[in-house]
Scaffold this motif. Structure first.
Motif, mmCIF file in Angstrom:
data_model
loop_
_atom_site.group_PDB
_atom_site.id
_atom_site.type_symbol
_atom_site.label_atom_id
_atom_site.label_comp_id
_atom_site.label_asym_id
_atom_site.label_seq_id
_atom_site.Cartn_x
_atom_site.Cartn_y
_atom_site.Cartn_z
ATOM 1 N N TYR A 251 0.842 -1.198 0.000
ATOM 2 C CA TYR A 251 0.000 0.000 0.000
ATOM 3 C C TYR A 251 0.876 1.246 0.000
ATOM 4 O O TYR A 251 2.022 1.202 0.449
ATOM 5 C CB TYR A 251 -0.921 -0.014 1.236
ATOM 6 C CG TYR A 251 -2.005 -1.062 1.173
ATOM 7 C CD1 TYR A 251 -3.065 -0.940 0.299
ATOM 8 C CD2 TYR A 251 -1.957 -2.193 2.002
ATOM 9 C CE1 TYR A 251 -4.077 -1.896 0.252
ATOM 10 C CE2 TYR A 251 -2.961 -3.161 1.966
ATOM 11 C CZ TYR A 251 -4.009 -3.000 1.071
ATOM 12 O OH TYR A 251 -4.995 -3.956 1.013
ATOM 13 N N THR A 267 -10.685 4.369 -7.524
ATOM 14 C CA THR A 267 -10.381 4.781 -6.144
ATOM 15 C C THR A 267 -8.858 4.906 -6.019
ATOM 16 O O THR A 267 -8.124 3.962 -6.318
ATOM 17 C CB THR A 267 -10.887 3.771 -5.114
ATOM 18 O OG1 THR A 267 -12.276 3.528 -5.321
ATOM 19 C CG2 THR A 267 -10.665 4.293 -3.700
ATOM 20 N N VAL A 270 -5.543 3.933 -1.873
ATOM 21 C CA VAL A 270 -6.136 2.927 -0.983
ATOM 22 C C VAL A 270 -5.062 2.483 0.007
ATOM 23 O O VAL A 270 -3.965 2.063 -0.384
ATOM 24 C CB VAL A 270 -6.655 1.732 -1.808
ATOM 25 C CG1 VAL A 270 -7.165 0.634 -0.894
ATOM 26 C CG2 VAL A 270 -7.746 2.203 -2.766
ATOM 27 N N GLU A 275 -10.369 -0.953 2.908
ATOM 28 C CA GLU A 275 -10.607 0.049 1.871
ATOM 29 C C GLU A 275 -10.431 -0.564 0.484
ATOM 30 O O GLU A 275 -11.159 -0.230 -0.456
ATOM 31 C CB GLU A 275 -9.649 1.233 2.053
ATOM 32 C CG GLU A 275 -9.997 2.412 1.162
ATOM 33 C CD GLU A 275 -9.076 3.606 1.372
ATOM 34 O OE1 GLU A 275 -9.206 4.574 0.592
ATOM 35 O OE2 GLU A 275 -8.224 3.557 2.281
ATOM 36 N N ALA A 276 -9.488 -1.503 0.379
ATOM 37 C CA ALA A 276 -9.260 -2.166 -0.909
ATOM 38 C C ALA A 276 -10.492 -2.963 -1.335
ATOM 39 O O ALA A 276 -10.870 -2.961 -2.504
ATOM 40 C CB ALA A 276 -8.041 -3.075 -0.814
ATOM 41 N N ALA A 279 -13.098 -0.540 -2.533
ATOM 42 C CA ALA A 279 -12.710 -0.014 -3.839
ATOM 43 C C ALA A 279 -12.918 -1.052 -4.937
ATOM 44 O O ALA A 279 -13.315 -0.724 -6.052
ATOM 45 C CB ALA A 279 -11.252 0.436 -3.807
ATOM 46 N N SER A 363 -18.897 7.175 -1.182
ATOM 47 C CA SER A 363 -17.448 7.335 -1.313
ATOM 48 C C SER A 363 -16.963 8.539 -0.516
ATOM 49 O O SER A 363 -15.924 8.484 0.159
ATOM 50 C CB SER A 363 -17.066 7.495 -2.791
ATOM 51 O OG SER A 363 -17.359 6.326 -3.507
#
Length: 635
Positions: A251, A267, A270, A275-276, A279, A363
C-alpha cells in the motif's frame, strides 16, 4: 392600448390571463423572420383584462436583468421578445441574441434565435407565466424555471458542454453545422467538405484505437513498452486475488476497472485491506454489463492530477485538477459548508459553469470517516477538508489551467503518446507533484489515456486562463470557412427539365463532380433521380450529408420558405425569377462574393462582387441563357 395591440380572440390564454401566446413554429435555419434558426410565435392581449404599464413590468424584470432599466420598450410585445432572448441564454451564455417583431393586426409575430426547439418553447412559456405573475403582483419562481430549462437543454443533442463548445467554435469561424438525428451525430461542413462526430470523437478516428484506450491494462503495457512512466500493477477478478496483489505491491494502491472512462469506478490512495475491498466493489459496479470482472490494482503515484490534451498529435492544453473540498469556518457542519459551496454562482453545474456541484455519496462519507469526520462534523476555521481522493470535476472537483507550466519534456511525452494513435483528440491523465519538472526526474506517472476527452475544463477552468481548444479542434479540420463549404446555387423557381439541363451543362465542364439537386418535382444526384423521404428540408439535408457531394442546386419556393425555412446558409449564386417578398430572403443569406441575379418582367438585375448592374432581356431571349452564363463564369 399601452401595448400597441388590439385585443384578439384568445387562442391559448386562460380565463384570467392578460396576454396570449400562440401559433408556435420552429425553423432549423434561415427563415422569413430571422437569418438564423428561430422559434416563432404570435403575441397579443387576451382581452380579459388590461395589462400594467410597460414600466411596471420592466421594474420587475430588471431585478433579475438590471440592464433592462436602461432600455426603452415601445410595446409589451417588444419587452416580451427581449425578455425571452435574455432568458433564452439560460444563464449559460448561450449564443441566442437575435429577435424580430412583425405587426399582424391584432397581434405581433415574434421570432427569437433558437438552438433547441423544446427549450425555446419552454422559455416562451416561462416568460409568459412571469408576465402573468407580474400582472397580479405574485412571486414567480424564476430560479426554478431556469433550472428546469437548463436540464432540458442539457438533455438535448446540443447541451453537452463539449458539443456546445465545438458548435460555438464552428459558429465563430463560419463553419456550417447541423445535427443528424438518425445517426446521433453533428456534421460540420457540407457535402465533400464535411466532418461528422459526437463530442470529440470524429468519423476519421480509428475505432480500433478508440476501443484500445478503454482497455487500461493493454494501454499501460503499451506505454511501458514505449519507455513511458506507468505504475506497476496487476489485474484481478476476485477479492482473494486482490488482497494477494496488494501484499506483493504494498500500500497505497489505486484500484479501477480495466474497461472504463471518466474516472468511473476509480479509487486512489487505498491504504488497507478494508478500503481495498470497498474499492474493488466500486470498480466491479462500474463494469459494463456482460463484461467479465477485471480490475486493475496498481501502485499509487503521489502527486496532483493533470489532464494533458493533444489535438492531431500536438499538445494544446493542460489542466490541473483538485478533488472537491470545503473550508471550515468554525461554526458550520461539513454538510452546511457543502450546501453553501454549491449555492455559489460558479457552481451552477451547467455546461458553461467553471465548477459543478459537490456530490455527496458513500465514497465521500467513507473518505471523511478515514479523516475522523462525517457530514455533521464542524471543522475549525480555515481548515481545508478534502471530500474525495479522486479529482473528478463531475463530482465537484476544481480545475486550474496549467498549459504554460509544463516542462518541455512533458509536452514531448504527451505528443509522443498521441502520435501513436489515429485519433483527433487524446487526453492523457498524469499524476505528478510538479508538472513544471521533467518526467525523467521521477515522481511522475501516467494513469490513463482517453479517446474522447471533454474540453470544457480547458475552456473555462475555475482558476487561470481559458484555452480555446474548441477552436483548435475545428481549425484542425478547416483552416478557413471556405474549406467547409461546397458551391450552392439557389433558385426560387426552376422547372424540372430545366434543372436536368443545368446538371448536364455543369457535368460537361466538371465531369468528376457529384452534383446534388432538388426542386419541388424531384431530387437528383447527377442525373439519377433519388426516392428520398421526409420533408423538403430533410431531403436537402440528405444531399448535404452525402460525403461525395461537390455542388448543390436547390429550388426554394415561397411555400417551402414559409413552412420550413432555408436549411443551409450562404448561397454562392442566387437566381430569382419574379420573386415574392418572402423569396427575396434568399438574397440576404449569401456568401460575401456571391452573385445575385433577379428577373422582374423583362428587367434583369445582377449584383456581383460589390457591383450592381441592370439591363433588359431581348424579346425572345430566355432567362436561362442569362443565368447559365453567370453560373459558367463562376464555376
Amino acid at each position: 392600448m399601452v401595448s400597441g395591440l388590439d385585443a384578439t380572440p384568445p387562442t391559448n390564454a386562460r380565463a384570467n390571463d392578460v396576454f396570449d401566446v400562440f401559433h408556435f413554429k420552429h425553423y432549423s435555419g434561415p427563415n422569413p423572420y430571422l437569418q438564423t434558426a428561430a422559434f416563432v410565435f404570435d403575441f397579443a392581449l387576451s382581452g380579459h383584462s388590461e395589462p400594467l404599464p410597460i414600466r411596471a413590468y420592466v421594474d420587475w424584470i430588471s431585478q433579475r436583468f438590471p440592464h433592462f432599466r436602461e432600455r426603452s420598450f415601445e410595446s409589451h410585445a417588444e419587452l416580451f421578445a427581449q425578455t425571452a432572448v435574455e432568458l433564452g441564454k439560460l444563464e449559460m451564455e448561450l449564443r441566442c441574441d437575435r429577435h424580430s417583431l412583425k405587426p399582424l393586426g391584432g397581434a405581433t409575430r415574434i421570432a427569437i434565435e433558437s438552438l433547441h426547439e423544446s427549450t425555446s418553447r419552454g422559455v416562451i412559456y416561462a416568460v409568459w407565466d412571469w408576465f402573468e405573475d407580474i400582472s397580479r403582483d405574485r412571486f414567480f419562481n424564476l430560479d426554478g424555471q431556469i433550472q428546469i430549462l437548463q436540464n432540458r437543454f442539457r438533455r438535448s443533442s446540443y447541451g453537452g458542454p463539449t458539443v456546445y463548445a465545438l458548435l460555438n467554435a464552428a459558429h465563430i469561424r463560419g463553419i456550417p453545422t447541423f445535427y443528424l438525428p438518425d445517426e446521433g451525430l453533428m456534421q460540420y461542413g457540407y457535402g465533400s467538405k464535411q466532418v461528422r462526430g459526437i463530442a470529440t470523437t470524429f468519423d476519421g478516428d480509428s475505432h480500433l484505437d478508440s476501443d484500445f484506450t478503454t482497455h487500461k491494462d493493454d494501454c499501460k503495457a503499451f506505454l511501458a513498452t514505449l519507455g513511458f512512466p506507468v505504475p506497476k500493477g496487476e489485474i484481478v477478478s476476485t477479492r482473494k486475488a486482490l488482497l494477494a496483489t496488494t501484499d506483493r505491491i504494498g500500500y497505497p494502491v489505486a484500484i479501477k476497472p480495466v474497461i472504463g472512462h471518466k474516472g468511473i469506478g476509480v479509487t486512489a490512495e487505498v491504504q488497507d485491506d478494508d478500503e481495498a475491498e470497498r474499492a474493488f466493489d466500486h470498480a466491479v459496479k462500474a463494469h459494463p454489463e456482460g463484461e467479465p470482472i477485471r480490475v486493475i490494482v496498481e501502485q499509487h503515484v503521489y502527486g496532483t492530477d493533470h489532464r494533458l490534451l493533444c489535438v492531431n498529435g500536438k499538445f494544446v492544453a493542460a489542466t490541473e485538477r483538485h478533488p472537491a473540498s470545503v473550508l471550515g469556518d468554525g461554526k458550520s457542519t461539513i454538510a452546511e459548508l457543502i450546501e453553501d459551496e454549491n449555492a455559489k454562482p460558479e457552481r451552477l453545474d451547467t455546461p458553461t459553469s467553471p465548477l459543478g456541484k459537490i456530490i455527496s455519496d458513500d465514497s465521500m462519507e467513507h473518505f471523511l470517516a478515514e479523516q475522523g469526520l462525517n457530514l455533521d462534523s464542524i471543522p475549525e476555521r480555515d481548515r481545508l477538508v478534502h471530500l474525495r481522493k479522486v479529482a473528478n470535476l463531475s463530482s465537484g472537483g476544481v480545475s486550474l489551467d496549467a498549459t504554460t507550466k509544463l516542462h518541455p519534456d512533458n509536452i514531448i511525452l504527451a505528443q509522443d503518446i498521441a502520435q501513436h494513435f489515429r485519433l483527433v483528440c487524446l487526453g492523457i491523465d498524469v499524476l505528478t507533484p510538479d508538472i513544471s519538472r521533467s518526467w525523467k526526474e521521477g515522481k511522475f506517472g501516467i494513469v490513463e489515456i482517453n479517446s474522447a476527452p471533454g474540453v470544457y475544463m480547458h475552456l473555462r477552468p475555475a482558476v487561470g486562463d481559458s484555452v480555446d481548444v474548441g477552436g483548435k479542434i475545428i481549425e484542425n479540420f478547416f483552416e478557413s470557412e471556405d474549406e467547409s463549404r461546397i458551391p450552392i446555387l439557389s433558385f426560387n423557381y426552376i422547372p424540372i427539365e430545366e434543372l436536368k439541363e443545368l446538371i448536364d451543362e455543369i457535368s460537361v465542364k466538371h465531369p468528376n463532380w457529384a452534383i446534388g439537386a432538388i426542386c419541388r418535382d424531384g431530387v437528383f444526384v447527377n442525373r439519377g433521380e433519388k426516392q428520398m423521404m421526409g420533408s423538403y428540408n430533410t431531403k436537402v439535408q440528405s444531399l448535404l450529408r452525402n460525403p461525395k457531394l461537390d455542388l448543390l442546386i436547390a429550388e426554394y419556393p415561397e411555400s417551402v420558405l414559409e413552412e420550413q425555412g432555408l436549411f443551409y446558409d450562404k448561397s454562392n449564386i442566387v437566381i430569382l425569377d419574379e420573386p415574392t417578398e418572402t423569396e427575396m430572403m434568399l438574397t440576404q443569406n449569401v456568401a460575401d462574393d456571391a452573385t445575385v441575379l433577379i428577373r422582374q418582367g423583362n428587367i434583369i438585375t445582377v449584383r456581383s462582387k460589390g457591383l450592381l448592374d441592370q439591363y433588359q432581356l431581348g424579346e425572345q431571349e430566355p432567362f436561362k441563357r442569362i443565368y447559365w452564363k453567370e453560373i459558367s463564369a463562376i464555376l
